[in-house]
Design a protein around this motif. Sequence first.
Motif, short mmCIF file in Angstrom:
data_model
loop_
_atom_site.label_atom_id
_atom_site.label_comp_id
_atom_site.label_asym_id
_atom_site.label_seq_id
_atom_site.Cartn_x
_atom_site.Cartn_y
_atom_site.Cartn_z
N TYR A 18 52.35 28.87 -4.98
CA TYR A 18 53.50 29.65 -5.41
C TYR A 18 54.73 28.76 -5.55
CZ TYR A 18 57.67 32.53 -4.79
OH TYR A 18 58.92 33.08 -4.92
N LYS A 19 54.90 27.81 -4.64
CA LYS A 19 56.05 26.92 -4.68
C LYS A 19 55.64 25.58 -4.08
CE LYS A 19 59.71 28.51 -5.42
NZ LYS A 19 60.44 28.78 -6.67
N VAL A 20 56.11 24.51 -4.70
CA VAL A 20 55.89 23.15 -4.21
C VAL A 20 57.25 22.54 -3.91
CG1 VAL A 20 54.93 20.88 -4.69
CG2 VAL A 20 53.77 22.92 -5.55
N LEU A 21 57.47 22.17 -2.65
CA LEU A 21 58.74 21.59 -2.22
C LEU A 21 58.56 20.09 -2.00
CD1 LEU A 21 59.76 24.33 0.39
CD2 LEU A 21 60.30 24.24 -2.04
N ARG A 22 59.47 19.31 -2.58
CA ARG A 22 59.43 17.85 -2.45
C ARG A 22 60.75 17.35 -1.85
NH1 ARG A 22 57.15 19.05 -7.48
NH2 ARG A 22 54.99 18.33 -7.77
N HIS A 23 61.04 17.77 -0.64
CA HIS A 23 62.29 17.39 -0.01
C HIS A 23 62.17 16.10 0.78
CE1 HIS A 23 63.11 21.99 -0.14
NE2 HIS A 23 63.54 21.39 -1.23
N HIS A 24 60.98 15.78 1.26
CA HIS A 24 60.79 14.57 2.04
C HIS A 24 60.51 13.39 1.12
CE1 HIS A 24 60.82 16.35 6.07
NE2 HIS A 24 60.15 17.37 5.56
N LYS A 25 60.82 12.20 1.63
CA LYS A 25 60.60 10.98 0.88
C LYS A 25 59.30 10.28 1.26
CE LYS A 25 65.55 10.09 0.34
NZ LYS A 25 66.67 9.13 0.58
N LYS A 26 58.72 10.63 2.40
CA LYS A 26 57.48 10.02 2.85
C LYS A 26 56.48 11.11 3.22
CE LYS A 26 59.35 5.60 4.49
NZ LYS A 26 59.42 4.65 5.62
N ALA A 27 55.38 10.67 3.80
CA ALA A 27 54.27 11.58 4.08
C ALA A 27 54.65 12.63 5.12
CB ALA A 27 53.06 10.78 4.57
N HIS A 64 57.74 29.86 12.37
CA HIS A 64 58.29 30.50 13.58
C HIS A 64 57.62 31.85 13.75
CE1 HIS A 64 61.10 32.02 16.55
NE2 HIS A 64 61.63 30.80 16.64
N PRO A 65 57.19 32.20 14.97
CA PRO A 65 56.47 33.46 15.15
C PRO A 65 57.34 34.70 14.99
CG PRO A 65 56.77 32.34 17.26
CD PRO A 65 57.21 31.39 16.20
N ARG A 66 58.67 34.58 15.08
CA ARG A 66 59.53 35.77 14.99
C ARG A 66 60.54 35.69 13.86
NH1 ARG A 66 61.13 37.75 21.15
NH2 ARG A 66 58.99 38.02 21.92
N TYR A 67 61.18 34.56 13.70
CA TYR A 67 62.22 34.42 12.69
C TYR A 67 61.62 33.94 11.36
CZ TYR A 67 65.57 34.81 16.52
OH TYR A 67 66.28 35.25 17.60
N PRO A 68 62.27 34.25 10.24
CA PRO A 68 61.77 33.79 8.93
C PRO A 68 62.11 32.32 8.69
CG PRO A 68 63.76 35.09 8.61
CD PRO A 68 63.44 35.17 10.08
N LEU A 69 61.51 31.46 9.49
CA LEU A 69 61.77 30.03 9.42
C LEU A 69 60.45 29.27 9.36
CD1 LEU A 69 64.55 29.68 12.17
CD2 LEU A 69 64.89 29.77 9.70
N PHE A 70 60.45 28.17 8.65
CA PHE A 70 59.33 27.22 8.70
C PHE A 70 59.92 25.82 8.57
CE2 PHE A 70 59.86 28.12 4.21
CZ PHE A 70 59.66 26.91 3.57
N ALA A 71 59.20 24.85 9.13
CA ALA A 71 59.72 23.49 9.21
C ALA A 71 58.61 22.51 8.89
CB ALA A 71 60.29 23.20 10.59
N SER A 72 59.04 21.29 8.55
CA SER A 72 58.10 20.22 8.23
C SER A 72 58.65 18.91 8.79
CB SER A 72 57.90 20.10 6.72
OG SER A 72 59.13 19.84 6.06
N HIS A 101 64.38 28.42 5.24
CA HIS A 101 64.35 29.87 5.41
C HIS A 101 63.27 30.42 4.48
CE1 HIS A 101 65.99 33.94 6.09
NE2 HIS A 101 65.72 34.13 4.81
N GLY A 102 62.28 31.10 5.06
CA GLY A 102 61.20 31.68 4.25
C GLY A 102 61.03 33.15 4.55
N MET A 103 61.72 33.98 3.77
CA MET A 103 61.66 35.43 3.98
C MET A 103 60.53 36.01 3.14
SD MET A 103 62.65 38.26 5.29
CE MET A 103 64.20 37.89 6.10
N LEU A 150 62.57 31.27 -0.54
CA LEU A 150 62.46 29.98 0.12
C LEU A 150 63.74 29.19 -0.11
CD1 LEU A 150 58.82 29.05 -0.98
CD2 LEU A 150 59.55 30.46 0.94
N VAL A 151 64.45 28.89 0.98
CA VAL A 151 65.73 28.18 0.88
C VAL A 151 65.76 27.12 1.97
CG1 VAL A 151 68.23 28.37 0.90
CG2 VAL A 151 66.86 30.27 0.03
N PRO A 152 65.88 25.84 1.64
CA PRO A 152 66.07 24.82 2.68
C PRO A 152 67.48 24.94 3.27
CG PRO A 152 66.14 23.82 0.50
CD PRO A 152 65.75 25.25 0.29
#
Length: 737
Positions: free
Chosen positions: A647-656, A663-671, A682-684, A695-697
């Motif tokens: 659905y969406k491909v995010l390329r925010h990082h420069k390396k692997a 997050h089990p409760r909040y609409p958050l995900f991290a890498s 933010h992933g609602m 999806l909003v960084p």
Amino acid sequence: MAAERSSGCVEATAGCGMKRRPEPEQEPEPQLEEPSLCSSAPSHGDGTDSSLSDSEESVFSGLEDSGSDSNEDDGHDDVEGHSGTEKITGEQAQAGPPYLRTEVVRAQSGDEYAKDSSDEEDIRNTVGNVPLEWYEDFPHVGYDLDGRRIYKPLRTRDELDQFLDKIDDPDYWRTVQDRMTGRDLRLTDQQVALVWRLQRGQFGDESFDPYEPAVDFFSGDIMIHPVTNRPADKRSFIPSLVEKEKVSRMVHAIKMGWIQPRRPRDPTPSFYDLWAQEDPHAVLGRHKMHVPAPKLALPGHAESYNPPPEFLLSEKERLVWEQEEPGERKPSFLPRRFPSLRAVPAYSRFIQERFERCLDLYLCPRQRKMRVNVDPEDLIPRLPRPRDLQPFPTCQALVYRGHSDLIRCLSVSPGGQWLASGSDDGSLRLWEVVTARCVRTVPMGGVVKSVAWNPNPTICLVAAAVEDAVLLLNPALGDRLVVGSTDQLLSAFELPQEPALQPAHWLEASEEERQGGLRLRICHGKPVTQVTWHGRGDYLAAVLATPGHTQVLIHQLSRRRSQTPFRRSHGQVQCVAFHPSRPFLLVASQRSVRLYHLLRQELTKKLMPNCKWVSSLAVHPAGDNIICGSYDSKLVWFDLDLSTKPYKVLRHHKKALRAVAFHPRYPLFASGSDDGSVIVCHGMVYNDLLQNPLLVPVKVLKGHALTRDLGVLDVAFHPSQPWIFSSGADGTIRLFS
């Protein structure tokens, strides 16, 4: 002689339709007394042979027909084949069966069919022009005049016999089987030559010449007599009314001016100057959107052979001008000073610029296009501001120090009070989250590849993957009742009398190991790379670093059973994850993510992330979305209800990317990535299926120092607070709140 007599005997029983040729009288040869195939044939044809079985009857009939086949071939090619029929004497006819005597009498009487000259192809096939395929299920191919069956030749040879015949018989390559009778025919040289000619696309008749001169049937010369004496038709000399009507219409059209006579064309070419002065009455002048010819800018002082000093570039400006791209240089040439016009050299780019000028004139659009005035701000999607999406971690709060080597994994307890971390220094440390104090250090004796805290709050267990075993530890932290009930649950298991064969071995810990917190050891025989728990806390999955279908094992804690859910492998498995609410298992290989239904034992969906190498996987708490990170610095979001494509491909990082988490409760995900940063997004996910996820960084968290070209190795969210833990190659764990 025996072969000839056998051939002649079968020839007499085949029927009366055989073609015979007159032969000169020959001396009767002495008859041998040895038994032959002809002696057994009368017993087959006699009406009193009811005692014979069907199999015996088929054997005798097969022998008889095989002799008939050979005799029929000889009867067409050799005169001696017919002499076998003449050698049957009167005594033999009297001693033979009735049908044999009938055949001999008919042959001697010379009936009307004896000299039949018809071109009948097959004499044995008395059923007419009927394919032999219709008689595949029957032992016979037709009937003779007496109503008896004509049996097929025996075909009992297997492939080995056919191969030996092929080696021994030099004419095997020219032997074919007749589909009408089932016999083998040997092609003659003329027939083989005919087949070769047809295969090469030539005519069947060798004497036919396709290039012979054509003969005209009708001559072009005028002759006295006509070709036919047929009288001419009446319509050939009476005017046609239809043609009269057509001519009258054409005459009327010419009078009215509708049909103009053809005028000779002017051979002079017609052309016009494309960039000439526009005449309002010309062809180009009538176009409202006509574009005038582009005009070159007039030369200035910089183009002069003796420009003023302010147009000359200094040495520093000249170096900057040479380092710029040719299309970005201003001016596009380098101003120079010459003492006179004669000293000016020829322009090196004259031909190239003239060619580009001609291309501009040739490719210039001859129609004005209306430009759409679009504000660039309108092309950017409307995203909410990050401060409207709070809470999310924004700054570093605590640093957990104590490990002497890189920290590969970490896990948070279900209550959020304790933190477990595994490192390459061979130890597993338990931390208090609020104070960053190391409560306990458990030596593991090897590199800790993965750590997972049991998600069931009523069970106090930590699973750690060390070398080729999964260790289950009771950290003895938190509520004493939960710690005691966990030990009681593990000790209540009773071994069965006949233990089943399992891919892993469950071993109890010794007394010394129990004091260190170890309760169970699950040995696999292969290195374990990951361990993860099911949401209910009774099942855990382990990933082994071995090729084959035993890469993924599922263990049941209450029954101490292990099983291999897959029968074959689809590549090297990177990581696995349980679905939070449904009996699904997600298996991530290098190039794909497969979703398996554990109850139905079938593949439900195959997701294609379009990445070179998948490194990590995480499932949304609702179960409808997943994210996976890859070593080519991509974070891929999948919506399981939409498609198997990302659905969406995010390329925010420069390396692997090394780790991803929800997050089990909040609409958050991290890498977490090897560039040393953790990006929180933010992933609602909405309940409305018509609305796509948002999806909003929102934040980039930094603090880990790069060590051995490695940065953040694992990330984990706090179960109840908007906090995130990250472990790095610098041997520290950092809490961002």
